[in-house]
Each structure stands twice: as structure tokens, then as C-alpha cells.
Scaffold this active site. Sequence first.
Site, short mmCIF file in Angstrom:
data_model
loop_
_atom_site.label_atom_id
_atom_site.label_comp_id
_atom_site.label_asym_id
_atom_site.label_seq_id
_atom_site.Cartn_x
_atom_site.Cartn_y
_atom_site.Cartn_z
CB CYS A 9 119.59 53.80 33.96
SG CYS A 9 118.12 54.73 34.47
CB THR A 10 116.19 50.35 37.27
OG1 THR A 10 115.90 51.75 37.78
CG2 THR A 10 117.30 49.65 38.23
CG HIS A 11 113.74 55.23 34.46
ND1 HIS A 11 114.37 55.22 35.63
CD2 HIS A 11 112.73 55.79 34.52
CE1 HIS A 11 113.73 55.88 36.48
NE2 HIS A 11 112.48 56.26 35.75
CD GLU B 253 109.58 58.45 35.69
OE1 GLU B 253 108.24 58.72 36.04
OE2 GLU B 253 110.21 57.43 36.21
CB CYS C 215 117.73 53.74 41.96
SG CYS C 215 118.43 55.16 41.24
CG ASN C 216 121.68 51.16 37.77
OD1 ASN C 216 122.67 50.09 37.32
ND2 ASN C 216 120.49 50.69 37.48
CB THR C 217 121.35 57.45 39.96
OG1 THR C 217 121.26 57.25 38.71
CG2 THR C 217 122.22 58.86 40.23
CE1 TYR D 164 115.72 60.47 43.88
CE2 TYR D 164 117.20 58.56 44.19
CZ TYR D 164 115.85 59.35 44.62
OH TYR D 164 115.23 59.19 45.67
N GLY D 165 119.54 61.47 38.32
CA GLY D 165 120.56 61.38 37.45
C GLY D 165 121.43 62.56 37.10
CG ASP E 149 114.04 54.09 40.16
OD1 ASP E 149 115.27 54.43 40.30
OD2 ASP E 149 113.42 54.12 39.20
CB SER E 150 114.52 58.55 40.84
OG SER E 150 114.42 57.95 39.68
N1 DGL Z 1 116.27 54.46 37.71
C1 DGL Z 1 117.24 55.27 38.05
C2 DGL Z 1 118.75 54.81 37.81
O1 DGL Z 1 118.67 53.48 37.81
C3 DGL Z 1 117.38 56.71 38.28
C4 DGL Z 1 116.87 57.57 37.26
C5 DGL Z 1 117.11 59.11 37.45
O2 DGL Z 1 116.25 59.38 38.34
O3 DGL Z 1 117.79 59.83 36.90
O4 DGL Z 1 119.62 55.20 37.83
#
Ligand code: DGL
Length: 186
Positions: free
Chosen positions: A178-180, A146, A68-70, A37-38, A5-6
Site C-alpha cells: 500500500c503506497t501509504h 493520513e 495505489c495498490n488497491t 479505497y481499501g 492515489d486515494s
Molecule cells: N494508498 C492506497 C493503496 O496503495 C490506498 C489506501 C486506501 O485508500 O485505503 O492501496
Amino acid sequence: IGVFDSGLGGLTVLKYLLEYLPNEDFIYLGDLANLPYGNKSQDNIIKYSIKCAKFLESKNVKAIIIACNTASSYAYDTIRNSIKVPIFDVISPCIKEIIYSKNKKVAILGTEKTIESNIYANSIKKNTSSIQTYNKACPLFVPIVEEGLEGTEITQSIIDYYLNDIRKEKIDKLILGCTHYPILIK
Ligand code: DGL
């Protein structure tokens, strides 16, 4: 099995992998150098994601999970074409879950780029016309997580700010795209 993931968001995926696959070994990569990444360009998301996947491949993993979804939205096909081991994304299982459920109104929360890709809404619509979808980008959620600010007043105000419109729609299911975001689930 390699998982990336990011940042720390993919740990919410790793948690379940450890539970369901207790006999496997995992390597987790959080690409903090390029987080988030988003809000990056499509080209950069692909570039960073390939680098993560190649790094994990160099560690001789037998499969890679894009946690990571992005990255799943933009880089899945490119990674699949450049890496020899099986690749799994986090979006397809969620789509399956949604289309086989009885939900009528589904809201999708995600990063700016995941929402811009419209991947969830498009994949749902491809499979069924009976589900109405609502998209909402929540770019502040990743830095909040984060920074470890879950459970604080400032986080509650930001959640209210993003979710007020969606609350009015009386949705059946909210996709944390988003996995966060599962870290904010309470
Ligand atoms: N956890 C990430 C996702 O699922 C990326 C979040 C990010 O880096 O912006 O999209």
C-alpha cells in the site's frame, strides 16, 4: 505524467518519479473525497479509479501511474481499456523484483481489499513455487498516515499488533503493498 492515489500515499511514488524523471512535469491527484479505497466495494474502487484516470487524461497527460495498490488490484484492466494513454500500476514492478530475488518467505501487507484480492500471492505463485507467502491486512495504517501519526506510541502499538505473527515466521522480505505504508518505514 498523471499520478493518482486515494490520498497522500501516492506521494511516496511521486518522490521517486521526481528523482528518476527530473525533466518531466507531474500532476498529482489524491482522491480525498473517496478515501479510503481499501475497504470499499470492488465496484466503487473501479468507479473512483476510472474517474481519477479520466480527470488526468482530460489534463492531457502522456501517461498515468496508478500510485495505489488497491486501485492497481481492481481497476488496472478497466482503466487500460478506457483510457488512451499508457497506464502503469505499482504491483507488477514489485512482483518482478520479488521473483528474481533469492527470497523464500515473503510477507505482504496491504489494505483489506488488496489482501482480499490475493493479487500479490497469486502473481508470485504464477511465476515460482519456491516462495512462501503470508498475507496481512492492516486497515488502520492508512488513517494513521493520513492523520500524520507516524512515529507515535499509538502507531507503534498498532504496528506490533499487526506484525507480531509475521515476526515469528522469520520472513526474508516484507512487501509494503500500500503506497501509504512507506511513510511508516522507520
Ligand atoms: N494508498 C492506497 C493503496 O496503495 C490506498 C489506501 C486506501 O485508500 O485505503 O492501496
